[in-house]
Design a protein around this motif. Structure first.
Motif, short mmCIF file in Angstrom:
data_model
loop_
_atom_site.label_atom_id
_atom_site.label_comp_id
_atom_site.label_asym_id
_atom_site.label_seq_id
_atom_site.Cartn_x
_atom_site.Cartn_y
_atom_site.Cartn_z
N GLY A 42 0.95 -1.28 0.01
CA GLY A 42 -0.12 -0.14 0.06
C GLY A 42 0.97 1.19 0.12
N VAL A 43 0.42 2.19 1.03
CA VAL A 43 1.02 3.44 0.86
C VAL A 43 1.16 3.97 2.56
CG1 VAL A 43 0.52 4.28 -1.44
CG2 VAL A 43 -1.01 4.82 0.72
N VAL A 44 2.37 4.88 2.62
CA VAL A 44 2.49 5.55 3.84
C VAL A 44 2.70 6.96 3.69
CG1 VAL A 44 3.33 3.36 5.14
CG2 VAL A 44 4.92 4.90 3.97
N ARG A 45 2.71 7.61 4.82
CA ARG A 45 2.83 9.03 4.46
C ARG A 45 4.26 9.27 4.05
NH1 ARG A 45 0.85 12.39 9.94
NH2 ARG A 45 -1.21 11.29 10.09
N ALA A 46 4.47 10.31 3.24
CA ALA A 46 5.73 10.96 2.80
C ALA A 46 6.26 11.75 3.69
CB ALA A 46 5.53 11.60 1.21
N THR A 47 5.47 12.44 4.69
CA THR A 47 5.83 13.23 5.69
C THR A 47 5.80 12.84 7.17
OG1 THR A 47 3.61 14.56 5.75
CG2 THR A 47 5.31 15.39 4.13
N ALA A 48 6.36 13.69 8.12
CA ALA A 48 6.18 13.24 9.58
C ALA A 48 6.52 14.52 10.32
CB ALA A 48 7.47 12.26 9.69
N ALA A 49 5.64 14.60 11.50
CA ALA A 49 5.85 15.43 12.31
C ALA A 49 7.19 15.53 13.15
CB ALA A 49 4.70 15.37 13.35
N ASP A 50 7.54 16.49 13.94
CA ASP A 50 8.79 16.30 14.77
C ASP A 50 8.64 15.46 15.75
OD1 ASP A 50 9.61 18.66 13.25
OD2 ASP A 50 8.99 20.17 14.51
N GLU A 51 7.71 15.01 16.28
CA GLU A 51 7.48 14.16 17.31
C GLU A 51 6.87 12.80 16.94
OE1 GLU A 51 9.06 14.17 20.29
OE2 GLU A 51 9.92 16.16 19.71
N PRO A 52 7.33 11.72 17.39
CA PRO A 52 6.61 10.35 16.84
C PRO A 52 5.03 10.41 17.39
CG PRO A 52 8.29 9.94 18.72
CD PRO A 52 8.66 11.53 18.23
N LYS A 53 4.11 9.76 16.52
CA LYS A 53 2.99 9.67 16.90
C LYS A 53 2.61 8.22 16.87
CE LYS A 53 2.63 14.15 16.28
NZ LYS A 53 2.62 15.10 17.47
N VAL A 54 1.50 8.01 17.48
CA VAL A 54 0.85 6.57 17.06
C VAL A 54 0.28 6.61 15.95
CG1 VAL A 54 -1.45 5.37 17.82
CG2 VAL A 54 -0.28 6.40 19.53
N ALA A 55 0.72 5.34 15.13
CA ALA A 55 0.31 5.23 13.76
C ALA A 55 -1.06 4.79 13.29
CB ALA A 55 1.39 4.37 13.01
#
Length: 577
Positions: free
Chosen positions: A33-46
Protein backbone atom coordinates in the motif's frame (compact mmCIF):
# COMPACT_ATOMS: atom_id res chain seq x y z
CA UNK A 1 -18.90 0.97 -16.77
CA UNK A 2 -15.09 0.90 -16.50
CA UNK A 3 -13.50 1.75 -19.84
CA UNK A 4 -9.87 2.57 -19.07
CA UNK A 5 -7.68 -0.37 -18.09
CA UNK A 6 -4.91 -2.59 -19.42
CA UNK A 7 -5.00 -6.14 -18.10
CA UNK A 8 -7.90 -6.32 -15.59
CA UNK A 9 -5.80 -8.57 -13.36
CA UNK A 10 -3.22 -5.77 -13.04
CA UNK A 11 -5.71 -2.96 -12.48
CA UNK A 12 -5.30 -2.58 -8.72
CA UNK A 13 -1.50 -2.69 -8.86
CA UNK A 14 -1.35 -0.16 -11.69
CA UNK A 15 -3.89 2.07 -9.98
CA UNK A 16 -1.87 2.05 -6.76
CA UNK A 17 1.33 2.89 -8.63
CA UNK A 18 -0.32 5.75 -10.49
CA UNK A 19 -1.95 7.07 -7.33
CA UNK A 20 1.36 7.07 -5.46
CA UNK A 21 3.03 8.95 -8.33
CA UNK A 22 0.23 11.52 -8.50
CA UNK A 23 -0.01 11.98 -4.73
CA UNK A 24 3.72 12.02 -3.97
CA UNK A 25 3.27 15.20 -1.93
CA UNK A 26 1.40 13.11 0.67
CA UNK A 27 2.30 9.44 0.21
CA UNK A 28 4.98 7.02 -0.84
CA UNK A 29 4.46 3.49 -1.96
CA UNK A 30 5.58 0.52 0.11
CA UNK A 31 4.83 -3.18 -0.38
CA UNK A 32 1.14 -3.60 0.38
CA UNK A 33 0.00 0.00 0.00
CA UNK A 34 1.18 3.51 0.90
CA UNK A 35 2.48 5.40 3.94
CA UNK A 36 2.93 9.10 4.61
CA UNK A 37 5.67 10.92 2.77
CA UNK A 38 5.96 13.40 5.66
CA UNK A 39 6.29 13.23 9.44
CA UNK A 40 5.77 15.51 12.43
CA UNK A 41 8.68 16.49 14.65
CA UNK A 42 7.61 14.10 17.40
CA UNK A 43 6.64 10.42 16.90
CA UNK A 44 2.91 9.63 16.96
CA UNK A 45 0.67 6.61 17.24
CA UNK A 46 0.37 5.23 13.69
CA UNK A 47 -3.18 4.92 12.36
CA UNK A 48 -3.21 2.32 9.58
CA UNK A 49 -6.42 1.87 7.60
CA UNK A 50 -7.25 -0.29 4.64
CA UNK A 51 -9.36 -2.71 2.68
CA UNK A 52 -10.00 -3.60 -0.91
CA UNK A 53 -9.49 -1.06 -3.67
CA UNK A 54 -12.38 0.53 -5.56
CA UNK A 55 -13.45 2.94 -2.80
CA UNK A 56 -11.35 6.06 -3.48
CA UNK A 57 -10.64 8.27 -1.62
CA UNK A 58 -10.78 5.40 0.84
CA UNK A 59 -8.25 4.12 1.62
CA UNK A 60 -5.05 5.51 0.15
CA UNK A 61 -6.58 8.96 -0.38
CA UNK A 62 -7.04 9.33 3.38
CA UNK A 63 -3.33 9.16 4.24
CA UNK A 64 -1.79 12.42 5.43
CA UNK A 65 -1.43 14.74 8.44
CA UNK A 66 -4.51 14.62 10.65
CA UNK A 67 -5.67 11.36 9.12
CA UNK A 68 -4.06 7.96 8.53
CA UNK A 69 -0.34 7.21 8.57
CA UNK A 70 -0.68 4.31 6.15
CA UNK A 71 -3.21 2.51 4.00
CA UNK A 72 -3.20 -1.17 3.10
CA UNK A 73 -4.60 -1.47 -0.43
CA UNK A 74 -5.97 -4.83 -1.55
CA UNK A 75 -7.31 -5.87 -4.92
CA UNK A 76 -10.65 -4.55 -6.11
CA UNK A 77 -13.27 -5.30 -3.45
CA UNK A 78 -10.96 -7.93 -1.90
CA UNK A 79 -9.43 -7.54 1.51
CA UNK A 80 -5.65 -7.04 1.51
CA UNK A 81 -3.52 -9.93 2.67
CA UNK A 82 -1.95 -10.33 6.10
CA UNK A 83 1.42 -9.86 4.43
CA UNK A 84 0.33 -6.49 3.03
CA UNK A 85 -1.09 -5.31 6.36
CA UNK A 86 2.05 -6.40 8.18
CA UNK A 87 4.29 -4.65 5.66
CA UNK A 88 2.48 -1.29 5.79
CA UNK A 89 2.09 -1.28 9.58
CA UNK A 90 5.73 -2.18 10.17
CA UNK A 91 6.87 0.80 8.11
CA UNK A 92 4.26 3.16 9.60
CA UNK A 93 5.00 2.36 13.25
CA UNK A 94 6.94 5.24 14.85
CA UNK A 95 7.53 3.40 18.10
CA UNK A 96 4.29 4.42 19.82
CA UNK A 97 2.11 1.62 18.52
CA UNK A 98 -0.29 1.00 15.65
CA UNK A 99 -4.07 1.29 15.43
CA UNK A 100 -5.60 -0.79 12.64
CA UNK A 101 -9.04 0.39 11.51
CA UNK A 102 -11.15 -1.00 8.68
CA UNK A 103 -14.68 -2.05 7.79
CA UNK A 104 -16.13 -5.14 9.43
CA UNK A 105 -15.79 -7.66 6.59
CA UNK A 106 -14.77 -11.28 7.10
CA UNK A 107 -11.68 -11.20 4.89
CA UNK A 108 -10.39 -7.97 6.40
CA UNK A 109 -10.93 -9.29 9.93
CA UNK A 110 -9.02 -12.50 9.13
CA UNK A 111 -6.06 -10.88 7.34
CA UNK A 112 -5.61 -7.87 9.62
CA UNK A 113 -5.98 -10.21 12.59
CA UNK A 114 -3.14 -12.39 11.30
CA UNK A 115 -1.01 -9.31 10.71
CA UNK A 116 -1.72 -8.05 14.22
CA UNK A 117 -0.61 -11.36 15.74
CA UNK A 118 2.60 -11.33 13.72
CA UNK A 119 3.38 -7.72 14.59
CA UNK A 120 2.76 -8.32 18.28
CA UNK A 121 5.09 -11.31 18.18
CA UNK A 122 7.74 -8.96 16.77
CA UNK A 123 7.27 -6.48 19.61
CA UNK A 124 4.84 -3.96 18.11
CA UNK A 125 1.88 -2.75 20.17
CA UNK A 126 -1.09 -3.14 17.81
CA UNK A 127 -4.83 -2.60 18.40
CA UNK A 128 -7.82 -2.92 16.06
CA UNK A 129 -11.06 -0.92 15.79
CA UNK A 130 -13.69 -2.22 13.37
CA UNK A 131 -16.10 0.18 11.66
CA UNK A 132 -19.71 -1.04 12.01
CA UNK A 133 -21.90 1.88 10.94
CA UNK A 134 -24.29 0.31 8.38
CA UNK A 135 -27.68 0.04 10.11
CA UNK A 136 -29.18 -2.17 7.38
CA UNK A 137 -26.64 -4.98 7.62
CA UNK A 138 -27.68 -6.27 11.07
CA UNK A 139 -30.24 -5.36 13.74
CA UNK A 140 -29.47 -2.88 16.49
CA UNK A 141 -28.91 -5.65 19.04
CA UNK A 142 -26.25 -7.22 16.79
CA UNK A 143 -24.15 -4.18 15.99
CA UNK A 144 -20.96 -6.25 16.13
CA UNK A 145 -22.15 -7.96 12.90
CA UNK A 146 -22.68 -4.72 11.00
CA UNK A 147 -20.41 -3.81 8.11
CA UNK A 148 -18.52 -0.57 7.66
CA UNK A 149 -19.45 1.82 4.86
CA UNK A 150 -18.99 5.62 4.76
CA UNK A 151 -18.57 5.68 8.53
CA UNK A 152 -14.99 4.66 7.76
CA UNK A 153 -14.17 8.33 7.25
CA UNK A 154 -15.52 9.26 10.69
CA UNK A 155 -13.50 6.68 12.61
CA UNK A 156 -10.34 7.31 10.59
CA UNK A 157 -10.66 11.10 11.05
CA UNK A 158 -11.21 10.91 14.80
CA UNK A 159 -8.37 8.41 15.29
CA UNK A 160 -6.04 10.43 13.06
CA UNK A 161 -6.78 13.67 14.87
CA UNK A 162 -6.25 12.03 18.26
CA UNK A 163 -2.92 10.62 17.12
CA UNK A 164 -1.90 14.00 15.71
CA UNK A 165 -2.46 15.55 19.14
CA UNK A 166 0.12 13.16 20.56
CA UNK A 167 -2.30 11.00 22.56
CA UNK A 168 -1.15 7.51 23.47
CA UNK A 169 -2.41 4.30 21.88
CA UNK A 170 -4.92 3.63 24.66
CA UNK A 171 -6.62 6.98 24.09
CA UNK A 172 -6.48 6.79 20.28
CA UNK A 173 -8.11 3.37 20.42
CA UNK A 174 -10.75 4.51 22.93
CA UNK A 175 -11.70 7.56 20.87
CA UNK A 176 -11.90 5.55 17.65
CA UNK A 177 -14.26 3.08 19.34
CA UNK A 178 -16.28 5.97 20.74
CA UNK A 179 -16.59 7.53 17.29
CA UNK A 180 -17.74 4.24 15.80
CA UNK A 181 -20.33 3.80 18.56
CA UNK A 182 -21.82 7.22 17.73
CA UNK A 183 -21.91 6.78 13.94
CA UNK A 184 -24.79 5.42 11.83
CA UNK A 185 -25.10 5.09 8.03
CA UNK A 186 -27.71 4.07 5.46
CA UNK A 187 -27.13 3.66 1.70
CA UNK A 188 -29.09 3.15 -1.52
CA UNK A 189 -28.22 2.38 -5.14
CA UNK A 190 -29.85 2.85 -8.52
CA UNK A 191 -27.49 0.47 -10.32
CA UNK A 192 -24.47 -1.74 -9.71
CA UNK A 193 -20.84 -1.14 -10.54
CA UNK A 194 -18.89 -2.81 -13.35
CA UNK A 195 -15.38 -4.06 -12.62
CA UNK A 196 -12.56 -3.68 -15.18
CA UNK A 197 -12.93 -6.22 -17.96
CA UNK A 198 -16.48 -7.21 -16.99
CA UNK A 199 -19.23 -6.83 -19.58
CA UNK A 200 -22.05 -6.33 -17.07
CA UNK A 201 -22.55 -4.73 -13.65
CA UNK A 202 -22.42 -6.86 -10.51
CA UNK A 203 -26.14 -6.31 -10.07
CA UNK A 204 -28.95 -4.45 -11.78
CA UNK A 205 -31.98 -2.64 -10.42
CA UNK A 206 -35.20 -2.52 -12.45
CA UNK A 207 -36.01 0.78 -14.10
CA UNK A 208 -37.65 3.13 -11.64
CA UNK A 209 -36.57 1.08 -8.62
CA UNK A 210 -33.88 1.63 -5.98
CA UNK A 211 -31.86 -0.90 -3.97
CA UNK A 212 -31.93 -0.16 -0.24
CA UNK A 213 -29.27 -1.17 2.28
CA UNK A 214 -26.40 -1.77 -0.10
CA UNK A 215 -22.77 -2.35 0.81
CA UNK A 216 -19.69 -0.80 -0.79
CA UNK A 217 -18.34 -3.92 -2.53
CA UNK A 218 -20.86 -4.15 -5.34
CA UNK A 219 -23.27 -6.19 -3.23
CA UNK A 220 -26.96 -5.88 -4.16
CA UNK A 221 -29.26 -4.10 -1.75
CA UNK A 222 -31.15 -5.84 1.02
CA UNK A 223 -34.52 -4.39 -0.10
CA UNK A 224 -35.94 -2.66 -3.16
CA UNK A 225 -38.37 0.27 -3.45
CA UNK A 226 -39.54 2.78 -6.03
CA UNK A 227 -37.11 5.65 -6.64
CA UNK A 228 -38.32 8.66 -4.64
CA UNK A 229 -37.67 12.30 -5.38
CA UNK A 230 -34.51 13.85 -3.97
CA UNK A 231 -36.58 15.21 -1.09
CA UNK A 232 -38.18 11.81 -0.60
CA UNK A 233 -34.78 10.13 -0.41
CA UNK A 234 -33.61 12.69 2.13
CA UNK A 235 -36.72 12.00 4.21
CA UNK A 236 -36.05 8.25 4.03
CA UNK A 237 -32.43 8.72 5.08
CA UNK A 238 -33.16 11.05 7.98
CA UNK A 239 -36.21 9.27 9.36
CA UNK A 240 -34.48 5.89 9.35
CA UNK A 241 -31.31 7.21 10.98
CA UNK A 242 -33.26 9.12 13.63
CA UNK A 243 -35.06 5.90 14.56
CA UNK A 244 -31.82 4.44 15.90
CA UNK A 245 -29.82 6.72 18.13
CA UNK A 246 -26.55 5.82 19.85
CA UNK A 247 -26.71 5.19 23.56
CA UNK A 248 -27.01 8.42 25.53
CA UNK A 249 -28.12 10.54 22.55
CA UNK A 250 -31.44 12.36 22.29
CA UNK A 251 -32.39 14.14 19.08
CA UNK A 252 -33.41 17.56 20.35
CA UNK A 253 -30.42 19.67 21.28
CA UNK A 254 -27.84 17.29 19.82
CA UNK A 255 -25.00 18.28 17.53
CA UNK A 256 -24.44 16.07 14.51
CA UNK A 257 -22.16 15.79 11.48
CA UNK A 258 -24.08 14.69 8.36
CA UNK A 259 -21.99 13.09 5.60
CA UNK A 260 -23.82 12.68 2.29
CA UNK A 261 -21.58 10.36 0.32
CA UNK A 262 -21.65 9.64 -3.41
CA UNK A 263 -20.86 6.03 -4.30
CA UNK A 264 -19.27 6.65 -7.70
CA UNK A 265 -21.53 8.10 -10.38
CA UNK A 266 -24.09 10.27 -8.61
CA UNK A 267 -22.95 13.82 -9.31
CA UNK A 268 -22.25 16.47 -6.70
CA UNK A 269 -25.12 18.62 -7.96
CA UNK A 270 -27.56 15.78 -7.29
CA UNK A 271 -26.13 15.26 -3.84
CA UNK A 272 -26.56 18.95 -3.02
CA UNK A 273 -30.24 18.74 -3.97
CA UNK A 274 -30.65 15.82 -1.57
CA UNK A 275 -28.59 17.51 1.15
CA UNK A 276 -30.83 20.59 1.01
CA UNK A 277 -33.67 18.56 2.49
CA UNK A 278 -31.40 16.57 4.84
CA UNK A 279 -30.21 19.84 6.37
CA UNK A 280 -33.74 21.19 6.76
CA UNK A 281 -35.12 17.99 8.31
CA UNK A 282 -32.32 17.76 10.85
CA UNK A 283 -32.92 21.37 11.85
CA UNK A 284 -36.66 20.77 12.21
CA UNK A 285 -35.88 17.81 14.48
CA UNK A 286 -33.97 20.11 16.82
CA UNK A 287 -30.49 19.00 15.74
CA UNK A 288 -27.61 21.42 15.24
CA UNK A 289 -25.62 20.57 12.10
CA UNK A 290 -21.83 20.83 12.48
CA UNK A 291 -19.33 20.90 9.60
CA UNK A 292 -21.21 18.65 7.14
CA UNK A 293 -19.57 16.88 4.21
CA UNK A 294 -21.09 16.30 0.77
CA UNK A 295 -19.18 14.45 -1.96
CA UNK A 296 -17.39 11.22 -2.82
CA UNK A 297 -15.72 10.03 0.39
CA UNK A 298 -16.13 6.24 0.31
CA UNK A 299 -17.16 4.96 -3.11
CA UNK A 300 -18.00 1.64 -4.72
CA UNK A 301 -16.17 2.01 -8.02
CA UNK A 302 -18.76 3.42 -10.48
CA UNK A 303 -21.90 2.50 -8.53
CA UNK A 304 -24.89 4.78 -8.95
CA UNK A 305 -25.89 5.44 -5.38
CA UNK A 306 -25.34 7.42 -2.22
CA UNK A 307 -25.44 7.11 1.55
CA UNK A 308 -26.05 9.32 4.55
CA UNK A 309 -23.92 9.05 7.68
CA UNK A 310 -24.63 10.79 10.97
CA UNK A 311 -21.90 11.29 13.56
CA UNK A 312 -23.44 12.31 16.87
CA UNK A 313 -20.93 14.63 18.51
CA UNK A 314 -19.99 15.21 22.13
CA UNK A 315 -17.37 17.36 23.87
CA UNK A 316 -14.56 14.88 23.01
CA UNK A 317 -15.46 14.17 19.40
CA UNK A 318 -16.33 17.65 18.15
CA UNK A 319 -12.84 19.20 18.38
CA UNK A 320 -11.34 16.07 16.81
CA UNK A 321 -13.78 16.23 13.91
CA UNK A 322 -12.95 19.89 13.38
CA UNK A 323 -9.18 19.39 13.62
CA UNK A 324 -7.09 20.08 10.49
CA UNK A 325 -6.36 17.30 8.02
CA UNK A 326 -4.50 17.22 4.72
CA UNK A 327 -4.61 14.17 2.46
CA UNK A 328 -5.05 13.57 -1.29
CA UNK A 329 -8.77 12.91 -0.91
CA UNK A 330 -9.82 14.92 2.15
CA UNK A 331 -8.73 18.30 3.49
CA UNK A 332 -9.79 20.48 6.40
CA UNK A 333 -8.11 23.59 7.80
CA UNK A 334 -4.34 24.06 7.90
CA UNK A 335 -2.11 21.36 9.36
CA UNK A 336 1.14 22.00 11.19
CA UNK A 337 4.34 21.98 9.11
CA UNK A 338 5.67 18.50 8.32
CA UNK A 339 9.10 17.28 7.28
CA UNK A 340 9.75 15.08 4.28
CA UNK A 341 10.76 11.47 5.02
CA UNK A 342 11.90 8.60 2.81
CA UNK A 343 11.14 5.16 4.18
CA UNK A 344 13.49 2.25 3.66
CA UNK A 345 11.96 -1.19 3.13
CA UNK A 346 14.01 -4.38 3.43
CA UNK A 347 12.07 -6.55 0.99
CA UNK A 348 14.65 -9.33 1.29
CA UNK A 349 13.60 -9.84 4.91
CA UNK A 350 10.21 -11.11 3.71
CA UNK A 351 11.61 -13.78 1.39
CA UNK A 352 10.74 -17.24 2.67
CA UNK A 353 13.71 -19.58 3.07
CA UNK A 354 14.15 -23.01 1.48
CA UNK A 355 15.63 -25.44 3.98
CA UNK A 356 16.98 -28.97 3.55
CA UNK A 357 14.62 -31.72 2.40
CA UNK A 358 14.84 -35.43 1.80
CA UNK A 359 14.87 -36.73 -1.77
CA UNK A 360 11.41 -38.34 -1.42
CA UNK A 361 9.99 -35.09 -0.04
CA UNK A 362 11.59 -33.11 -2.87
CA UNK A 363 9.91 -35.46 -5.34
CA UNK A 364 6.60 -34.94 -3.59
CA UNK A 365 7.19 -31.20 -3.66
CA UNK A 366 7.65 -31.39 -7.43
CA UNK A 367 4.39 -33.32 -7.75
CA UNK A 368 2.60 -30.74 -5.59
CA UNK A 369 3.93 -27.94 -7.76
CA UNK A 370 2.53 -29.72 -10.81
CA UNK A 371 -0.84 -30.13 -9.12
CA UNK A 372 -0.88 -26.41 -8.29
CA UNK A 373 -0.37 -25.64 -11.97
CA UNK A 374 -3.31 -27.89 -12.84
CA UNK A 375 -5.45 -26.16 -10.22
CA UNK A 376 -4.64 -22.74 -11.66
CA UNK A 377 -5.65 -23.92 -15.12
CA UNK A 378 -8.93 -25.38 -13.85
CA UNK A 379 -9.79 -22.18 -11.98
CA UNK A 380 -9.07 -20.12 -15.10
CA UNK A 381 -11.77 -22.07 -16.90
CA UNK A 382 -14.24 -21.75 -14.02
CA UNK A 383 -13.59 -18.11 -13.07
CA UNK A 384 -16.53 -16.56 -14.91
CA UNK A 385 -19.06 -19.02 -13.52
CA UNK A 386 -17.67 -18.69 -9.99
CA UNK A 387 -17.95 -14.91 -10.32
CA UNK A 388 -21.53 -15.20 -11.56
CA UNK A 389 -22.50 -17.33 -8.57
CA UNK A 390 -20.78 -14.91 -6.20
CA UNK A 391 -22.62 -11.92 -7.67
CA UNK A 392 -26.03 -13.33 -6.70
CA UNK A 393 -25.61 -12.28 -3.07
CA UNK A 394 -21.98 -11.15 -2.86
CA UNK A 395 -19.58 -8.93 -4.73
CA UNK A 396 -18.81 -11.16 -7.71
CA UNK A 397 -15.06 -11.37 -7.21
CA UNK A 398 -14.67 -14.99 -6.10
CA UNK A 399 -13.65 -16.23 -9.54
CA UNK A 400 -10.99 -13.62 -10.15
CA UNK A 401 -9.79 -13.92 -6.57
CA UNK A 402 -9.31 -17.68 -6.97
CA UNK A 403 -7.52 -17.03 -10.26
CA UNK A 404 -5.13 -14.54 -8.72
CA UNK A 405 -4.44 -16.73 -5.73
CA UNK A 406 -3.92 -19.96 -7.63
CA UNK A 407 -1.65 -18.31 -10.20
CA UNK A 408 0.52 -16.88 -7.43
CA UNK A 409 0.58 -20.24 -5.64
CA UNK A 410 1.52 -22.00 -8.86
CA UNK A 411 4.42 -19.66 -9.50
CA UNK A 412 5.67 -19.72 -5.91
CA UNK A 413 5.35 -23.50 -5.71
CA UNK A 414 7.28 -23.96 -8.94
CA UNK A 415 10.10 -21.69 -7.81
CA UNK A 416 10.33 -23.43 -4.44
CA UNK A 417 10.35 -26.85 -6.09
CA UNK A 418 13.04 -25.80 -8.55
CA UNK A 419 15.06 -24.59 -5.56
CA UNK A 420 15.02 -28.06 -4.02
CA UNK A 421 12.18 -27.58 -1.55
CA UNK A 422 10.36 -30.44 0.08
CA UNK A 423 6.59 -30.87 0.31
CA UNK A 424 6.05 -28.63 3.32
CA UNK A 425 8.13 -25.77 1.99
CA UNK A 426 6.46 -25.89 -1.44
CA UNK A 427 3.05 -25.68 0.24
CA UNK A 428 4.11 -22.91 2.63
CA UNK A 429 5.50 -20.81 -0.22
CA UNK A 430 2.32 -21.43 -2.21
CA UNK A 431 0.16 -20.54 0.80
CA UNK A 432 1.94 -17.23 1.39
CA UNK A 433 1.66 -16.32 -2.28
CA UNK A 434 -2.02 -17.34 -2.51
CA UNK A 435 -2.94 -15.25 0.53
CA UNK A 436 -0.88 -12.27 -0.56
CA UNK A 437 -2.18 -12.12 -4.11
CA UNK A 438 -5.80 -13.16 -3.64
CA UNK A 439 -6.62 -11.40 -0.40
CA UNK A 440 -10.23 -11.80 0.66
CA UNK A 441 -11.67 -14.49 2.88
CA UNK A 442 -10.90 -17.25 0.40
CA UNK A 443 -7.25 -16.19 0.20
CA UNK A 444 -6.87 -16.43 3.97
CA UNK A 445 -8.63 -19.80 4.12
CA UNK A 446 -6.66 -21.38 1.27
CA UNK A 447 -3.44 -20.20 2.92
CA UNK A 448 -4.60 -21.89 6.13
CA UNK A 449 -5.37 -25.13 4.27
CA UNK A 450 -2.05 -25.26 2.42
CA UNK A 451 0.00 -24.30 5.48
CA UNK A 452 -1.69 -26.86 7.72
CA UNK A 453 -1.36 -29.67 5.18
CA UNK A 454 2.28 -28.70 4.61
CA UNK A 455 3.08 -28.83 8.32
CA UNK A 456 1.65 -32.35 8.51
CA UNK A 457 3.58 -33.59 5.45
CA UNK A 458 6.95 -32.15 6.47
CA UNK A 459 10.13 -31.91 4.41
CA UNK A 460 11.91 -35.08 5.44
CA UNK A 461 9.74 -38.09 4.56
CA UNK A 462 7.29 -39.59 2.10
CA UNK A 463 3.86 -39.53 3.77
CA UNK A 464 1.46 -42.45 3.35
CA UNK A 465 -2.31 -42.23 2.80
CA UNK A 466 -2.94 -42.09 6.53
CA UNK A 467 -0.71 -39.05 6.97
CA UNK A 468 -2.41 -37.28 4.05
CA UNK A 469 -5.87 -37.99 5.46
CA UNK A 470 -4.85 -36.71 8.89
CA UNK A 471 -3.34 -33.61 7.28
CA UNK A 472 -6.60 -32.82 5.49
CA UNK A 473 -8.58 -33.42 8.69
CA UNK A 474 -6.28 -31.03 10.56
CA UNK A 475 -6.76 -28.45 7.80
CA UNK A 476 -10.54 -28.80 8.10
CA UNK A 477 -10.36 -28.26 11.85
CA UNK A 478 -8.01 -25.30 11.42
CA UNK A 479 -10.27 -23.58 8.90
CA UNK A 480 -13.31 -23.95 11.14
CA UNK A 481 -11.42 -22.55 14.11
CA UNK A 482 -9.87 -19.80 12.01
CA UNK A 483 -12.93 -18.57 10.11
CA UNK A 484 -15.57 -19.52 12.72
CA UNK A 485 -17.74 -21.15 10.03
CA UNK A 486 -19.55 -24.44 10.55
CA UNK A 487 -21.45 -26.84 8.31
CA UNK A 488 -24.73 -25.22 7.29
CA UNK A 489 -23.44 -21.62 7.15
CA UNK A 490 -23.19 -21.84 3.35
CA UNK A 491 -19.44 -21.48 3.01
CA UNK A 492 -16.50 -23.52 1.78
CA UNK A 493 -16.73 -25.47 5.05
CA UNK A 494 -19.86 -27.22 3.75
CA UNK A 495 -17.68 -29.00 1.18
CA UNK A 496 -14.45 -29.14 3.18
CA UNK A 497 -15.83 -31.07 6.15
CA UNK A 498 -17.45 -33.94 4.19
CA UNK A 499 -14.33 -34.16 2.04
CA UNK A 500 -12.08 -34.51 5.08
CA UNK A 501 -14.40 -36.95 6.85
CA UNK A 502 -14.90 -39.14 3.78
CA UNK A 503 -11.18 -39.19 2.99
CA UNK A 504 -10.36 -40.30 6.53
CA UNK A 505 -13.06 -42.98 6.55
CA UNK A 506 -11.98 -44.39 3.18
CA UNK A 507 -8.30 -44.49 4.12
CA UNK A 508 -9.12 -46.08 7.48
CA UNK A 509 -11.09 -48.71 5.53
CA UNK A 510 -8.02 -49.61 3.48
CA UNK A 511 -8.71 -47.72 0.24
CA UNK A 512 -5.68 -46.51 -1.73
CA UNK A 513 -5.15 -42.74 -1.57
CA UNK A 514 -6.31 -42.08 -5.15
CA UNK A 515 -9.50 -44.07 -4.63
CA UNK A 516 -10.18 -42.47 -1.24
CA UNK A 517 -9.57 -39.02 -2.71
CA UNK A 518 -12.02 -39.71 -5.55
CA UNK A 519 -14.79 -40.75 -3.15
CA UNK A 520 -14.06 -37.78 -0.90
CA UNK A 521 -14.26 -35.50 -3.93
CA UNK A 522 -17.63 -36.99 -4.85
CA UNK A 523 -18.83 -36.15 -1.35
CA UNK A 524 -17.48 -32.60 -1.58
CA UNK A 525 -19.14 -32.00 -4.96
CA UNK A 526 -22.49 -33.30 -3.70
CA UNK A 527 -22.23 -31.14 -0.57
CA UNK A 528 -21.26 -28.08 -2.61
CA UNK A 529 -24.31 -28.45 -4.85
CA UNK A 530 -26.53 -28.98 -1.81
CA UNK A 531 -25.58 -25.52 -0.52
CA UNK A 532 -28.04 -24.16 -3.10
CA UNK A 533 -30.75 -25.03 -0.58
CA UNK A 534 -29.09 -23.06 2.23
CA UNK A 535 -29.37 -19.42 3.27
CA UNK A 536 -26.00 -17.79 3.96
CA UNK A 537 -25.37 -16.95 7.61
CA UNK A 538 -21.75 -15.73 7.36
CA UNK A 539 -19.79 -13.41 5.10
CA UNK A 540 -21.10 -10.67 2.81
CA UNK A 541 -23.96 -12.86 1.54
CA UNK A 542 -25.36 -13.03 5.09
CA UNK A 543 -26.95 -9.58 4.71
CA UNK A 544 -28.96 -10.59 1.66
CA UNK A 545 -31.29 -13.13 3.17
CA UNK A 546 -32.87 -15.51 0.68
CA UNK A 547 -31.20 -14.07 -2.44
CA UNK A 548 -28.61 -16.86 -2.43
CA UNK A 549 -31.27 -19.60 -2.32
CA UNK A 550 -31.05 -21.72 -5.45
CA UNK A 551 -27.39 -20.90 -6.06
CA UNK A 552 -24.56 -23.01 -4.61
CA UNK A 553 -21.93 -21.31 -2.52
CA UNK A 554 -19.05 -20.40 -4.86
CA UNK A 555 -16.42 -21.13 -2.19
CA UNK A 556 -17.77 -24.66 -1.73
CA UNK A 557 -17.94 -25.18 -5.49
CA UNK A 558 -14.38 -23.96 -6.06
CA UNK A 559 -13.12 -26.17 -3.22
CA UNK A 560 -14.70 -29.23 -4.84
CA UNK A 561 -13.20 -28.23 -8.18
CA UNK A 562 -9.73 -28.04 -6.63
CA UNK A 563 -10.24 -31.48 -5.09
CA UNK A 564 -11.33 -32.95 -8.44
CA UNK A 565 -8.29 -31.44 -10.14
CA UNK A 566 -5.93 -32.83 -7.52
CA UNK A 567 -7.56 -36.25 -7.90
CA UNK A 568 -6.71 -36.27 -11.59
CA UNK A 569 -3.09 -35.61 -10.66
CA UNK A 570 -3.18 -38.40 -8.06
CA UNK A 571 -4.79 -40.84 -10.50
CA UNK A 572 -2.23 -39.97 -13.15
CA UNK A 573 0.67 -40.48 -10.74
CA UNK A 574 -0.77 -43.84 -9.66
CA UNK A 575 -1.21 -44.96 -13.25
CA UNK A 576 2.44 -44.26 -14.09
CA UNK A 577 3.78 -46.33 -11.17
Amino acid sequence: MTRLFNDPADFADEMTEGFADAAARWVQRVPGGVVRATAADEPKVAVVVGGGSGHYPAFGGLVGPGLAHGAVMGNLFASPSAHQAHSVAKVADQGRGVLFSFGNYAGDVLHFGQAQERLRAEGHDVRTVLVTDDIWSAPADQQEKRRGIAGDLVVFKIAGAAAEQGLDLDDVERLARHANARTRSFGVAFGGCTLPGADAPLFTVPEGRMAVGLGIHGEPGIDEVDIPTAAGLAEMFVSKLLEELPEGVSVSGSRVVPILNGLGSVKSEELFVVYRTVHRLLGEAGVTVVEPEVGELCTSFDMAGCSLTLLWLDDELEPLWGAPADSPGYKKGAVAPQRRVEVQVDEAADVLPIGPASAPSQALGTAIAGALADVAEALDEAADELGRMDSIAGDGDHGIGMQRGSHAARDAGRLASEGGAGAETVLVHAAEAWSDRAGGTSGAIWAEILTTVGAALGDDSTPDAGVVARAVREASDAVQAFGKAKVGDKTMVDALVPFAETLAAEVDGGAPLATAWQRATDAAEAAAQATADLVATLGRARSHGDKSLGTPDPGAVSFALVCRTVHRALAGATATK
